[in-house]
Each structure stands twice: as C-alpha cells, then as structure tokens.
Design a protein around this motif. Structure first.
Motif, short mmCIF file in Angstrom:
data_model
loop_
_atom_site.label_atom_id
_atom_site.label_comp_id
_atom_site.label_asym_id
_atom_site.label_seq_id
_atom_site.Cartn_x
_atom_site.Cartn_y
_atom_site.Cartn_z
N PRO A 1 0.83 -1.21 0.00
CA PRO A 1 0.00 0.00 0.00
C PRO A 1 0.86 1.25 0.00
O PRO A 1 2.06 1.20 0.33
CB PRO A 1 -0.79 -0.13 1.31
N GLN B 1 -1.82 5.16 2.83
CA GLN B 1 -2.76 4.10 3.17
C GLN B 1 -2.23 3.24 4.31
O GLN B 1 -2.98 2.83 5.19
CB GLN B 1 -3.06 3.23 1.95
N THR C 1 -8.06 2.89 5.26
CA THR C 1 -9.26 3.33 4.55
C THR C 1 -10.52 3.11 5.35
O THR C 1 -11.59 3.56 4.97
CB THR C 1 -9.41 2.57 3.22
N ASP D 1 -9.75 -2.00 5.35
CA ASP D 1 -8.50 -2.56 4.89
C ASP D 1 -8.52 -4.09 4.96
O ASP D 1 -9.44 -4.70 5.50
CB ASP D 1 -7.35 -2.00 5.71
N GLY E 1 -8.39 5.02 -0.52
CA GLY E 1 -6.96 5.22 -0.31
C GLY E 1 -6.28 6.01 -1.40
O GLY E 1 -5.25 5.60 -1.94
N ARG F 1 -10.02 8.60 2.14
CA ARG F 1 -10.10 7.26 2.73
C ARG F 1 -11.19 6.42 2.07
O ARG F 1 -10.97 5.32 1.61
CB ARG F 1 -10.35 7.35 4.23
#
Length: 898
Positions: free
Chosen positions: A192, A196, A201, A204, A824, A834
């Motif tokens: 990521p 992130q 987010t 995840d 993200g 997010r």
C-alpha cells in the motif's frame, strides 16, 4: 424568584467546598511531575515516582530540552479496571488505569517508560518558540495544535514503543504478535501507499491500521539509518521555512521524503522476512476450517471434543461470536462482547473465553453505574438453555478458566494485590491463593488434578500449576526472554506457544526433564492451542493473510519426544528490529520509600486554566478561559468582555462539578446584550448518567432537573423549571461496519415557565440498524416539539421554514447509507481520501399550519488532512427535491472532526 436561585447557588457552593475537603487523595511532588493517588496504594505510587524519575532522565538524554521541563500531574486510578494510560496535550496531564497487560514488563513500569516518552515529546513541542508564543496567546491549545497538526500520530506512538522496547527487557517491539498483521500482509499483498499504510481506509485487508506498529518500524528505520537523534533534530527544525512539517524536515535532512523512506523500509523488511520464512521447515497441518469470506475473518479455538471444536469467531463486518465448527461447517451460537473478542485479536492475544462444550464463560469490564474510573471485572456465562447470565457483582476479575463444575478466576484488586479464586458453578468463591503483588495470571486451563496458567508481572514469570484445592503453586516452565501463552498440561508434557524464535510457534516441555521441543512450525504463527484427546489432535489458530484459521497436528501425548520434534536450547531470543538502538543510560539510584507524601487538597487545585483566548467581535471585545482540575471534578468556562456601544461590561460563568458519588451539579450565570436589551440569566441544574452493559449491548440513562431565571433591563421576566430524560441503547459495532447493528436513543425535555404557566416540550428519537449491502445502514429520526412560548427548540432545517410556530411541529428523516468501500487516494499533500459514503435521504417537517417534504441523495467523502490521522474532514454534497416548492436544492456542508 431570583433570591431563591441565589440562595440555592450559595448552598450548592458551600456543599461543593465541603466535598472538596473530603477527598482521600495523596500526592508525591517531584521536580518533573507530581503523582496523585488514593492513599491505599502509596507503596505503588512511590514505585511509580521511582520509575518516572528513572525513565524521564533517560528520555531527556535522548531528547534534551532548551528550556525547562514543564511539570506534569500523573493520576493513578486504582479503582479503574481498564488496561490503559495516556498523556493529554490540553489540559496537559496523564492518567493511568490499574488493570495490567502482559508485554514482559510490570504494568506501571510500562506506563512510566511509554507515557514518560510522550511527556518529553510534548515538552519538546512546548520548547519551540512558536509554541511558546501560541501558549501565551491561547494556553495549551496553541502548543497542542502544533503537536497535532505538524507531527503524525505514528511518530509519537512509534517512538514511545521503541523506548519501552529498548529500555526494558520487554515491550511490544519484542513481541512476535505485535507485527503479525503487518508482516503477513507484506509477504502476501501488494504494497500500500505510505498514506494508506499510515491512515488506512476503514475497510483494509486487516482489521485496522495501528500507529503503534507502523510508527515503531518507521521511527526505528529512520533512527537506524540516520542516527538516533534524527527526530530530536527534526522537531527543532519544525515550522522552519524549508521544513514546515515532519515530512519537509526529514526531506531536508535526508534528501528523501517520508513516502520514499517508507518504500525503502518495506523493501528491506520484505527481503528480511521472506528470507526468514524460506528458512522455516514448515509442519504439515490438517485444515479444519478455512475462511470463505472475502474479508478478514478469524477463528480462535477454545475447546474441542469429539468431532466438534468451539471457537471465538471475529469477523470485521459481522462482529464477535461463539462458533461451533464440525466437518468444515460453521454454526454461530451466540454473540459475545467486542471487549472480550478483541482480546483474541490484540497484540497480547490472551484466551478470554473458557468453555467445556456446553457452557462458555468470560470476564467483561463493566462500567460503574454512576462513578467515573470505577469499572469492575464481572463473570458471565452463556449456554443454550439459559442464555447469558452474570454470575458476579462488584468483582475485579481479569480472566477465568473452567471445568465441568468449577471455575478458577484471577482477581486483581485496587491495591494491586493478586489472587486466584476458586468458584463453584454459580460463581460463588470457594477458596483462594495469593499471587505476587502486581502479577497477572492469564490463559487459565484445567488439568486432571488442578489448573495451569501463565504468570507475568512477577520476579519469576512463567507457566505455573496450582493443585485443585489451591494449596500450593509450582512453576512448570520458566520464561526465557519470551512471551508464553495457552498452556496445556498432559500426563507427559507441558504444551504452550512461545515467540522466542521471532514467530509464535508451538512447544512441548517434558514434565520430567524440562527439555523443550518445538512441535509445530507455521509461517506466521500458531496460537490458542487446545487438545482433543479423543481424536489425538492439537488444534490451534493458524494465521493467514485472511485471518486465523483452524488447523491441527497429531498429538498422542507420547512418553518420549517424537522424531519430528525439534529440540531447542535455552539460548537468547532472536533479535528485534529496534535492537541497534539500545543504549546505556546513566544509572539512577532507587529512591522508593524516600519520597515525601502529603495530602492532595482538591479545594486548592480545583481551578486550573489551560485554554484562553481573546478577540473583537462587532462592538465588543471578549475573552474566554477554560479550566479543568486534574481529577476532572470541576469544568469551568469563564467569559468576560466589554460592549462598547453600551459602555458596559459583559460576561458569563458556567461550572460543572462531578461529585464523588456521581451526580453533576451545574451552575451558570451570564450577563449580555441582545440588541439594546441587557439580559441577565442564572441557572442551576443537577444531572446524572447511569451506565450499564450486558453482553454486547450498552445502555445509559441521563435524567436532569434544573431551575433558571432571567431578567431584561433589570426587571424579572421569566422563571423556568427544566427537566429532561435521555436514554441510549446500542449493540457493539463490528470493526469495519459503518454503524451499530442496532442502536436506539430517545430523549424528552420540558421547560415550564412559572409566571406565564407555559410549557415547551421536546422529544428526540433515533434508530439505526444494519441494512442490506456490504457496508450499509438505515437511520431513522423523529424530532418533535410542542411550543407555548416563542422559544423554538427544533434545529432549523436548510430545507424548510423555521420551526417557531406554536403547537406541535415534527421533523422526520430517513437515510439509507451505503459506504462504497476503501479508496486510499492521495489528493495532493493536503488531503487523503479514505472512503466515500453515498446516502439516499428523505426529510419532512409537519406542523399544525403546514407540511413540507423532500427527497434527495448525498455523497460524502471521508478525508484526512495534511496526512494526519487526527485531522479528519467530511465534505458532503446533497441534492434535494422539495415537493411543495417543486424545486431542486443543492446543499454543501463540511464537518471537521478531532
């Protein structure tokens, strides 16, 4: 009427001061801190003072200050039964809770090194000239803004985890389970982005992103690569022209920004971890239950018999359950509290549920009905025939083990003494045995003739056996620079998991010789083993990238070690990532027992201003001061100013005092102008919140009653009696759900105006529940007012007329909310996107004169600003069609949190 209110104010203030003198708190004053504590734990407070002097000296050697250290108050809440501690930026103080956790170091020592590091970090912020200027202008709010906006949360927590790991013989950086999710995801998933990995987010591949874990590796990597003083130098350069925030300062010092350093670090870690994994001789296992979900889901075995195994299931979308597993099929038996289920997924990974196949028992933390910082640890049991039952009241249990007709619980008392307590099937104490003070017993399991458990926080940690009558203790396995879990005792072996190799694996120690063997090797870790004697299987949680799955190996309890077991020598544990940062500090002589102790007089410490500001607004100049005492008894807001067009002073004071037994007394008085009219308002009220928790449901009630009076231009206008009652009830919210599976709140309030004999009534109702869709919820609200005066109670709607008409007015709303999942995405360096929520909305306002309604939809991104987890923003774009006006309206709102 005003004279009556004044008398009541004086009586309440007199009572308040009387209560202030009755507090049983003591204080140890030192140059850098003061420890405030209940008298019963004075020896523990002296140990805390000793630890703080030691570790603060160490931290200041790492992060020296240009100015003096601002002394901080540390409050020890001995009646609390929560494992936590923190340092506030504003008001700047620290609160430590009593219940211990096991990370290889005694709990209060862990808090001394970790929270002590935060104290020095925050002092470094206070040390900056810009922070001192802001502090002069706005109090602690100014320096707090610098600390929150320009330094990421991962720096604070990661640096503190490094301190607890390098300055003690324990700490989370030495625990293999600490980086379990991080390590597994690194070896199995695409990398990521920096943002992130830091901010997540909300949806995840792991339950959540931890600033403690991410920060530990980032801060350790930068210190290992560029020197241990890189952050000390960085904070000195913060807010400079070239280094506005941490990212800019680090780039100025190293030539790379934090995103580049993150990628370099991850490449290094992935190579290291992959090499270590390739060297493992993995044990073949039988898969008993694999996840078929498209999200993170884990099973943690707690009991197995015949062809059935029982596990705690944690599903990030659905919640926490007791689950039966048989022939690859799952059957959810009951919900369990998130506070219990979360102990399985945390870094500490303790077996929080005991079972015998029919009955399942656990300890849950229950808030005191009325008092703050007075939780209890109560015993609960569930079985299909009776449902959930609470078997204790007012206890301080931390964990429990169970056999058919008995239970063994660990009790950690307010004075920090420790005991094992034998209980009958109804939860009634039968016998007890004392353990070393400050120690914690966990993962309690029955044996044929007694009980086995792990003991931590003592001078001799390890796996212990206690006989059935609780007559004597004996150590079976001593800790060898490791974290031990899930002990089982068979005729020939002590079975357990250990992280001594750097990964939690399964071991067996011979009861006759003490020789240790590694009996299972898995790529990411093996946890929570249980023995199915009938099937000769050792069943455990086998971690994968999608969560813990049930696996098994053969175990027949052989008299001699199997040929495929690997003997282990009592050698040092494998190194940890921050090990190159271990350094020698100047030793400090122990001072315990030599600290002067005095009585803490709350009446002299009630007023503690911490935020203030001043400014012009129209024809007035005005200043405000916020104050809160360190025991959080009195919150005081004072406002004063001058109205130029009236050539008069204005001001207000509002005080909220929390009594020891729970109720809050609120006193308020204000003098201000509304146009050319001089208004004088006085009010006194009393309220109390009652908190309850049972299973996975929490509820609270808050009744209040008050008396108010107002004058206009010196003439008494209105006297009013105020009353309200609010109620809220909700189920625990799953980790990645957008709302509670079922939540409800209801409040009623009434204002009775004595002179006019008028009544104004307000009702607010809200219901939320899970809706069809992966991340979906339905919210319903109904707000009603009944007015006999001209004081509207409902909030103005942007869609409808002002609700100020006499009689009944109702506002209704319905929302179907659907989150579109994790995104993200970086929106320049200023914002990180997010996730996004889409909702379909219906609104109505109904009064005796007219009815209005509208439908629409809203799109609301969830953002983090300045790459900061504390700075959250939710802009929302709504489009509505109003039926009465036949118009389309566009609404734009922005909410900023934290």
């Amino acid at each position: 009427m005003m004279q009556t209110v004044t008398r009541l104010l004086l009586i309440c203030l007199t009572s308040l001061l009387t209560v202030c003198h009755a507090q049983g708190w003591q204080v140890i004053d030192q140059p850098m801190f003061r420890v405030i504590f209940p008298a019963e734990i004075q020896p523990e407070a002296e140990r805390v003072a000793d630890h703080l002097n030691h570790y603060l000296t160490n931290h200041l050697a790492d992060m020296p200050l240009n100015g003096g250290f601002k002394r901080i108050a540390v409050v020890l809440h001995s009646a609390s039964h929560v494992s936590n501690g923190y340092v506030n930026l504003a008001p700047n103080d620290s609160h430590w809770y009593n219940k211990p956790k096991d990370n290889g170091v005694e709990w209060f020592e862990t808090l001394a090194v970790h929270e002590g590091r935060h104290m020095v970090q925050f002092n470094q912020i206070f040390d900056k000239p810009s922070a001192r200027v802001l502090h002069f202008l706005t109090g602690q709010a100014g320096s707090a803004v610098i600390g929150v906006v320009f330094l990421p949360q991962w720096f604070y927590e990661g640096d503190a985890v490094i301190s607890e790991t390098t300055q003690t013989e324990g700490g989370r950086g030495r625990m293999a389970s600490f980086d379990l999710w991080f390590r597994t995801a690194t070896l199995n998933e695409p990398l990521p982005s920096y943002e992130q990995a830091m901010l997540g987010t909300g949806f995840d591949s792991v339950p959540y992103r931890s600033p403690y874990l991410f920060g530990y590796y980032m801060t350790a990597y930068l210190q290992r690569t560029y020197g241990a003083d890189i952050f000390d130098t960085a904070i000195d350069e913060l807010l400079s022209f070239d280094g506005f925030n941490l990212n800019g300062v680090i780039k100025q010092q190293t030539g790379k920004n934090l995103s580049q350093h993150y990628r370099d670090m991850m490449a290094e870690l992935k190579t290291q971890w992959q090499t270590e994994q390739d060297e493992l001789a993995l044990t073949e296992v039988s898969e008993l239950a694999a996840s078929t979900a498209n999200h993170w889901n884990s099973l943690y075995p707690i009991y197995s018999q015949g062809d059935a195994s029982y596990a705690v299931e944690v599903d990030v979308q659905d919640g926490y359950f007791l689950t039966e597993v048989s022939q690859q099929q799952r059957k959810r038996l009951a919900d369990i509290p998130s506070s219990v289920g979360s102990q399985f997924i945390s870094s500490f990974k303790t077996r929080a549920v005991a079972a015998n196949g029919e009955r399942f028992c656990w300890v849950d933390i229950i808030p005191n009905l009325t008092r703050l910082y007075h939780e209890s640890g109560e015993l609960f049991c569930w079985q299909a025939q009776t449902g959930l039952q609470q078997l204790s009241k007012g206890e301080k249990f931390t964990g429990v083990g169970m056999r058919d007709h008995q239970m063994l619980a660990h009790r950690f008392n307010t004075n920090r003494s420790s005991k094992l307590v034998l209980l009958n099937s109804e939860g009634e104490p039968q016998a007890s045995i004392s353990l070393p003070v400050r120690s914690l017993a966990y993962d309690i399991q029955p044996t044929d003739d007694g009980w086995v458990f792990v003991l931590s926080g003592s001078e001799n940690n390890g796996i212990y056996f206690v006989d059935a009558a609780l007559g004597s203790l004996s150590q079976l396995v001593a800790t060898q620079d490791e974290l031990l879990r899930s002990p089982l005792l068979t005729e020939n072996w002590v079975l357990f998991s250990s992280d001594r190799s750097g990964i939690d694996q399964l071991y067996a120690s011979a009861r006759t010789t003490g020789q240790r063997f590694q009996i299972a090797t898995r790529p990411y870790g093996a946890y929570f083993s249980v023995w199915n004697k009938h099937n000769a299987q050792l069943i455990f949680a086998d971690y994968t990238a999608k969560g813990q799955q049930l696996a098994a190996i053969e175990f027949t309890d052989p008299a001699v070690a199997s040929t495929d077991w690997q003997p282990t020598a009592p050698e040092a544990k494998r190194g940890f990532y921050a090990e190159p940062l271990v350094r020698q500090y100047p030793s400090t002589e122990p001072l315990a027992g030599s600290y002067p102790v005095s009585k803490f007089k709350l009446s002299k410490n009630l007023i503690r201003p911490y935020i203030w500001s001043a400014g012009f607004e129209g024809d007035r100049i005005e200043g405000i001061v916020l104050s809160q005492d360190v025991l959080e008894k009195l919150s005081l807001t004072t406002r004063a100013g001058y109205q130029f067009d009236q050539s008069d002073w204005i001001g207000a004071v509002a005080a909220d005092y929390r009594t020891d037994v729970g109720p809050h007394l609120v006193l308020a008085s204000a003098k201000d102008y509304e146009g050319d009219d001089k208004e004088r308002l006085d009010q006194i009220s009393l309220y109390q919140t009652f908190n309850q928790r049972f299973g996975n449901t929490s509820q609270s009630w808050t009744p209040s009653i008050g008396l108010g009076s107002s004058k206009t231009n010196g003439e008494e206008r209105e006297s009013v009696v105020l009353g309200s009652l609010s109620y809220a009830r909700s189920k625990d919210t799953p980790i990645q759900a957008i709302s509670s599976p079922l939540g409800f709140s209801q409040s009623f309030s009434i204002a009775h105006y004595l002179e006019e004999n008028h009544n104004d009534v307000m009702s607010n109702s809200f219901l939320t529940f899970r809706a069809p869709g992966r991340y979906a919820a339905i919210d319903l609200a109904a707000d009603l007012q009944y007015l006999e005066s001209d004081n509207e109670l409902l909030v103005d709607s942007t869609l409808f007329d002002t609700p100020d008409e006499p009689g009944f007015t109702t506002q209704l709303s319905a929302d179907y909310r659907l989150n579109l999942g994790g995104l993200g995405m970086n929106l320049t360096h200023l914002a990180y996107w997010r996730n996004t929520e889409l909702s379909f909305n219906a609104r109505a306002q109904i009064s005796e004169q007219r009815s209005e309604s509208a439908i629409g939809f809203t799109i609301a991104p969830s953002l983090n600003l300045l790459r900061n987890s504390w700075l959250q923003a939710s802009p929302a774009l709504s489009t509505y069609y109003t039926f009465e006006d036949t118009e389309v309206r566009l609404l734009i709102t922005l909410s900023v949190g934290n």
